[in-house]
Design a protein around this motif. Structure first.
Motif, short mmCIF file in Angstrom:
data_model
loop_
_atom_site.label_atom_id
_atom_site.label_comp_id
_atom_site.label_asym_id
_atom_site.label_seq_id
_atom_site.Cartn_x
_atom_site.Cartn_y
_atom_site.Cartn_z
N TYR A 75 5.00 100.07 71.48
CA TYR A 75 4.46 101.43 71.51
C TYR A 75 4.52 102.03 70.10
O TYR A 75 5.21 101.52 69.21
N ARG B 58 -4.54 102.91 76.62
CA ARG B 58 -3.80 103.00 75.35
C ARG B 58 -3.08 104.32 75.18
O ARG B 58 -2.01 104.38 74.60
N HIS B 59 -3.65 105.40 75.68
CA HIS B 59 -3.14 106.75 75.45
C HIS B 59 -2.71 107.40 76.77
O HIS B 59 -3.11 106.95 77.84
N GLY C 129 2.32 97.30 78.12
CA GLY C 129 2.01 96.93 76.75
C GLY C 129 3.14 96.14 76.13
O GLY C 129 4.23 96.03 76.69
N THR D 108 1.50 106.09 72.12
CA THR D 108 0.47 105.14 72.53
C THR D 108 1.13 103.80 72.82
O THR D 108 2.25 103.53 72.38
N ASN E 236 0.71 99.43 72.89
CA ASN E 236 0.03 98.35 72.17
C ASN E 236 -0.32 97.19 73.10
O ASN E 236 0.45 96.87 74.01
#
Length: 184
Positions: free
Chosen positions: A139, A124-125, A136, A151, A153
């Protein structure tokens, strides 16, 4: 469509890896090309958008998916330094399945200048990667005294979708082109 062995069962990731290391065994059916554009730069991470496109043996587009990748912060001076905790150099790379039980992740970028073990995995980070790509669906930008903290999502679901795409269409090879908007 997954690649099947002589018994009609889906090939394991290890069987696929052996095929990637012996290109003459690869069926010439489908391939995947991923184009990325790095566009958001935070103090802790870099965000790029991507489109993964599947092509048949006649180079006709048959499917595509899109999303975002989170990488560590970008520092061109350290991009080829092992353990530098920075994004890798822009460029074209082959993506291959893991070839050993000792490897933690399922898909790796091959021949990254100065770096080893660059994978695609969840997180995530920016501190969840030291050079790898985390897919993801979107973001977030968090403003603080250091600047923009980025980060990603829904990484687990997007990772699973991307891996299924690789397994369904990547039997003729998977390539990624990492760049900046003006380069693509």
């Amino acid at each position: 469509m997954p690649i099947l062995n002589s018994d009609g069962k889906k090939l394991s990731i290890f069987e696929l890896a052996r095929m990637y290391n012996e290109p003459e065994r690869l069926p010439n059916t489908t391939r995947v090309e991923i184009n990325t554009k790095r566009f958001k730069f935070g103090y802790n991470a870099t965000i790029s958008s991507y489109i993964a496109t599947a092509y048949n043996s006649s180079s006709e587009k048959i499917d595509s998916i899109q999303g975002y990748f989170l990488e560590p912060k970008t520092d061109p001076e350290l991009a080829t330094t092992i353990n530098s905790d920075t994004a890798i150099q822009p460029g074209k790379y082959q993506i291959i399945p893991r070839w050993s039980d000792k490897q933690k992740y399922k898909w790796y970028l091959k021949d990254v200048d100065g770096r080893t073990g660059i994978a695609i995995h969840g997180g995530r980070h920016g501190n969840h990667t030291t050079g790898c790509l985390i897919p993801g669906t979107g973001y977030n930008v968090h403003k603080n005294e250091k600047g923009d903290s980025l980060t990603i999502n829904d990484a687990a679901n997007k990772r699973d979708e991307l891996f299924e795409f690789f397994e369904n269409y990547g039997n003729g090879g998977i390539k990624i082109d990492i760049g900046y908007p003006e380069e693509l």
